[in-house]
Write a protein that holds these residues in place. Structure first.
Motif, PDB file in Angstrom:
ATOM      1  N   GLY A  12     -30.643 -73.898  35.831  1.00 31.99           N
ATOM      2  CA  GLY A  12     -31.844 -74.966  35.460  1.00 31.99           C
ATOM      3  C   GLY A  12     -31.099 -76.208  34.704  1.00 31.99           C
ATOM      4  O   GLY A  12     -30.079 -76.020  34.001  1.00 31.99           O
ATOM      5  N   SER A  13     -31.557 -77.289  34.906  1.00 32.47           N
ATOM      6  CA  SER A  13     -30.956 -78.408  34.047  1.00 32.47           C
ATOM      7  C   SER A  13     -32.286 -79.516  33.714  1.00 32.47           C
ATOM      8  O   SER A  13     -33.297 -79.414  34.443  1.00 32.47           O
ATOM      9  N   ALA A  14     -32.008 -80.310  32.760  1.00 34.30           N
ATOM     10  CA  ALA A  14     -32.817 -81.339  32.439  1.00 34.30           C
ATOM     11  C   ALA A  14     -32.271 -82.298  31.801  1.00 34.30           C
ATOM     12  O   ALA A  14     -31.091 -82.322  31.173  1.00 34.30           O
ATOM     13  N   GLU A  15     -32.641 -83.526  32.222  1.00 35.53           N
ATOM     14  CA  GLU A  15     -31.880 -84.831  31.458  1.00 35.53           C
ATOM     15  C   GLU A  15     -32.357 -85.239  30.103  1.00 35.53           C
ATOM     16  O   GLU A  15     -33.908 -85.118  29.913  1.00 35.53           O
ATOM     17  N   VAL A  16     -31.730 -85.613  29.354  1.00 29.69           N
ATOM     18  CA  VAL A  16     -32.094 -85.967  27.743  1.00 29.69           C
ATOM     19  C   VAL A  16     -31.709 -87.702  27.914  1.00 29.69           C
ATOM     20  O   VAL A  16     -30.716 -87.751  27.502  1.00 29.69           O
ATOM     21  N   LYS A  17     -32.975 -88.318  28.588  1.00 30.07           N
ATOM     22  CA  LYS A  17     -32.550 -89.925  28.560  1.00 30.07           C
ATOM     23  C   LYS A  17     -32.269 -90.504  27.164  1.00 30.07           C
ATOM     24  O   LYS A  17     -31.486 -91.462  26.974  1.00 30.07           O
ATOM     25  N   THR A  18     -33.088 -90.004  26.066  1.00 30.09           N
ATOM     26  CA  THR A  18     -32.854 -90.675  24.732  1.00 30.09           C
ATOM     27  C   THR A  18     -31.480 -90.414  24.303  1.00 30.09           C
ATOM     28  O   THR A  18     -30.897 -91.203  23.270  1.00 30.09           O
ATOM     29  N   HIS A  19     -30.679 -89.562  24.563  1.00 30.69           N
ATOM     30  CA  HIS A  19     -29.200 -89.185  24.218  1.00 30.69           C
ATOM     31  C   HIS A  19     -28.357 -89.463  25.159  1.00 30.69           C
ATOM     32  O   HIS A  19     -27.062 -89.195  25.206  1.00 30.69           O
ATOM     33  N   ALA A  20     -28.618 -89.720  26.634  1.00 25.95           N
ATOM     34  CA  ALA A  20     -27.734 -90.076  27.621  1.00 25.95           C
ATOM     35  C   ALA A  20     -26.905 -88.655  27.860  1.00 25.95           C
ATOM     36  O   ALA A  20     -25.889 -88.531  28.158  1.00 25.95           O
ATOM     37  N   LEU A  21     -27.741 -87.343  27.876  1.00 24.16           N
ATOM     38  CA  LEU A  21     -27.128 -86.032  27.949  1.00 24.16           C
ATOM     39  C   LEU A  21     -27.954 -85.400  28.991  1.00 24.16           C
ATOM     40  O   LEU A  21     -29.007 -85.919  29.459  1.00 24.16           O
ATOM     41  N   ARG A  22     -27.047 -84.433  29.592  1.00 21.34           N
ATOM     42  CA  ARG A  22     -27.748 -83.503  30.393  1.00 21.34           C
ATOM     43  C   ARG A  22     -27.566 -81.887  30.069  1.00 21.34           C
ATOM     44  O   ARG A  22     -26.338 -81.631  29.815  1.00 21.34           O
ATOM     45  N   VAL A  23     -28.424 -81.178  29.984  1.00 20.22           N
ATOM     46  CA  VAL A  23     -28.707 -79.752  29.690  1.00 20.22           C
ATOM     47  C   VAL A  23     -28.690 -78.939  30.733  1.00 20.22           C
ATOM     48  O   VAL A  23     -29.346 -79.061  31.817  1.00 20.22           O
ATOM     49  N   GLU A  24     -27.695 -78.023  30.833  1.00 16.19           N
ATOM     50  CA  GLU A  24     -27.554 -77.002  32.098  1.00 16.19           C
ATOM     51  C   GLU A  24     -27.608 -75.550  31.421  1.00 16.19           C
ATOM     52  O   GLU A  24     -27.028 -75.521  30.429  1.00 16.19           O
ATOM     53  N   ILE A  25     -28.353 -74.720  32.192  1.00 13.11           N
ATOM     54  CA  ILE A  25     -28.511 -73.415  31.739  1.00 13.11           C
ATOM     55  C   ILE A  25     -28.368 -72.518  32.985  1.00 13.11           C
ATOM     56  O   ILE A  25     -29.048 -72.807  33.806  1.00 13.11           O
ATOM     57  N   GLU A  26     -27.377 -71.412  32.664  1.00  8.09           N
ATOM     58  CA  GLU A  26     -27.358 -70.478  33.560  1.00  8.09           C
ATOM     59  C   GLU A  26     -27.811 -69.170  33.178  1.00  8.09           C
ATOM     60  O   GLU A  26     -27.284 -69.063  31.705  1.00  8.09           O
ATOM     61  N   LEU A  73     -22.473 -85.185  29.442  1.00  4.12           N
ATOM     62  CA  LEU A  73     -23.065 -86.749  29.527  1.00  4.12           C
ATOM     63  C   LEU A  73     -23.920 -86.750  30.856  1.00  4.12           C
ATOM     64  O   LEU A  73     -23.294 -86.334  31.875  1.00  4.12           O
ATOM     65  N   ALA A  74     -24.988 -87.584  30.677  1.00  4.32           N
ATOM     66  CA  ALA A  74     -25.629 -87.601  31.930  1.00  4.32           C
ATOM     67  C   ALA A  74     -24.925 -88.527  32.836  1.00  4.32           C
ATOM     68  O   ALA A  74     -25.209 -88.387  34.079  1.00  4.32           O
ATOM     69  N   ILE A 126     -23.093 -83.566  18.911  1.00  9.32           N
ATOM     70  CA  ILE A 126     -24.324 -83.790  19.676  1.00  9.32           C
ATOM     71  C   ILE A 126     -25.277 -83.449  18.979  1.00  9.32           C
ATOM     72  O   ILE A 126     -25.143 -82.840  17.640  1.00  9.32           O
ATOM     73  N   PRO A 127     -26.605 -83.770  19.346  1.00  7.88           N
ATOM     74  CA  PRO A 127     -27.939 -83.665  18.445  1.00  7.88           C
ATOM     75  C   PRO A 127     -27.935 -82.195  18.280  1.00  7.88           C
ATOM     76  O   PRO A 127     -27.629 -81.275  18.895  1.00  7.88           O
ATOM     77  N   ALA A 128     -28.877 -82.004  17.114  1.00 10.66           N
ATOM     78  CA  ALA A 128     -29.502 -80.548  16.867  1.00 10.66           C
ATOM     79  C   ALA A 128     -30.315 -80.251  18.060  1.00 10.66           C
ATOM     80  O   ALA A 128     -30.971 -80.937  18.609  1.00 10.66           O
ATOM     81  N   TRP A 129     -30.168 -79.074  18.425  1.00  7.23           N
ATOM     82  CA  TRP A 129     -30.972 -78.401  19.502  1.00  7.23           C
ATOM     83  C   TRP A 129     -32.444 -78.607  19.441  1.00  7.23           C
ATOM     84  O   TRP A 129     -33.332 -78.815  20.176  1.00  7.23           O
ATOM     85  N   GLN A 130     -32.852 -78.443  17.987  1.00  2.29           N
ATOM     86  CA  GLN A 130     -34.388 -78.854  17.848  1.00  2.29           C
ATOM     87  C   GLN A 130     -34.821 -80.198  18.359  1.00  2.29           C
ATOM     88  O   GLN A 130     -36.151 -80.411  18.545  1.00  2.29           O
TER      89      GLN A 130
END
Length: 275
Positions: A12-26, A73-74, A126-130
Motif C-alpha cells: 500500500g502507498s499514500a501521498e503526503v502532499k504537505t511534505h511532498a513525500l510518499r509512504v510505501e508499506i509492504e 520523495l513524491a 523526515i517529519p516525525a511519524w506522528q
C-alpha cells in the motif's frame, strides 16, 4: 469457506502532499505458532511498531508478520532529490566566509554544488511519524487488505483439498463400521467349523464356547473408536467453516484421527478392516 492460509503479501502507498513525500508499506506473513510482528521503518520513526500492532487489530492472530515502511520523495527530479535553495545558499555563504578568512580562492563549480546539494538533502531528515499518521495508516490498511485477500484466496484452495481428504477418511470409517458388524458372527462361525472338523464331542452352546466368543468380542470391539472418529471428522469439518483461527485445533484433531485408526488396526481381528 472461512479457512485462511498463513502466507500472504500486500502493498500500500499514500501521498503526503504537505511534505511532498510518499509512504510505501509492504506486509508479508508466513507460518508461525504465535504472532511475531517485525517492523522495519526509518530510524527516526521510533514507536511506530507499537502503532502497527494496534492497526493489525486482531486481523492476524498467528504467524510471522513483517512490515516494511519506506519514505520517498513524491516527485523525484532527474537527480533523484529536491534542492533546498535556502539551505544551499546558507551553506555556500558559510563556505565562502571560511575561504575568505583562510585566504583560500573560492570558485564554486558544478561538482561542488552537486556534492553540497546531496549533503543538504541527506541532512534534511523526515517529519516525525506522528505528523504523517493518517497517511501511514492509509498505506498500512491497503497493504493489510492485500495480505488478507491473498491468505483467504489460498485458504479456499486449502479448504477444498482438506474437505476431499476428510471425506475420504469419513468413507473409510463408514466401511470399517459396516465391516465390524459381522466380525463377531464370523468368528463364531469359524470357531464352530473348526470344532466340527476336529469332531470333538462338544456342545456348541457350552459355556466354554460362549466364553471364547465373548472374549473375542470384547477384545476386538472397535465401536468406541468408530464413534470417536465420527466425532473427530465432524469437528474437523466445523473448523473448515469457522471464523476463528483453527489451524492448531485441526492439527490436534488430525493426531486424534490417526490415533483412532491406529488403535482400530491393532484391535481388529478382521483382515478386511486391517487393510
Amino acid at each position: 469457506m472461512h479457512l485462511s492460509s498463513m502466507t500472504g503479501y500486500g502493498r500500500g502507498s499514500a501521498e503526503v502532499k504537505t511534505h511532498a513525500l510518499r509512504v510505501e508499506i509492504e506486509i508479508t506473513t508466513v507460518n508461525r505458532k504465535s504472532l511475531d510482528l517485525s517492523v522495519s521503518s526509518p530510524k527516526e520513526w521510533n514507536g511506530l511498531e507499537t502503532k502497527c500492532a494496534q492497526w493489525l487489530g486482531g486481523r492476524i492472530q498467528r504467524g510471522r508478520v513483517q512490515v516494511q515502511v519506506k519514505v520517498e520523495l513524491a516527485n523525484d527530479d532527474d537527480s533523484g532529490f529536491a534542492i533546498d535553495h535556502a539551505s544551499m545558499k546558507q551553506q555556500l555563504e558559510s563556505l565562502r566566509g571560511f575561504a575568505v578568512a583562510e585566504n583560500i580562492p573560492f570558485n564554486p563549480d558544478a561538482q561542488l554544488i552537486l556534492e553540497l546539494a546531496k549533503t543538504v538533502q541527506t541532512g534534511k531528515g523526515i517529519p516525525a511519524w506522528q505528523e504523517l499518521e493518517a497517511e501511514i495508516n492509509a498505506a498500512f490498511k491497503a497493504a493489510l487488505k492485500g495480505v488478507c485477500e491473498m491468505r483467504q484466496a489460498e485458504g479456499v484452495a486449502l479448504a477444498k483439498d482438506l474437505t476431499e481428504r476428510i471425506n475420504g477418511l469419513e468413507k473409510i470409517r463408514g466401511d470399517i463400521a459396516l465391516a465390524s458388524e459381522s466380525t463377531v458372527a464370523n468368528h463364531h462361525t469359524a470357531l464352530v467349523e473348526r470344532l466340527s472338523k476336529l469332531k470333538l464331542d462338544l456342545d456348541l452352546n457350552d459355556d466354554r464356547v460362549l466364553k471364547e466368543v465373548a472374549i473375542f468380542a470384547d477384545r476386538s470391539d472397535i465401536s468406541e473408536e468408530i464413534t470417536r472418529l465420527e466425532s473427530h471428522v465432524a469437528q474437523f469439518k466445523k473448523c473448515l467453516t469457522s471464523h476463528e483461527p483453527s489451524g492448531r485445533k485441526m492439527d490436534f484433531i488430525c493426531q486424534e484421527i490417526h490415533r483412532e485408526f491406529n488403535t482400530i488396526g491393532s484391535k481388529s481381528a478382521s483382515i478386511g478392516i486391517t487393510k
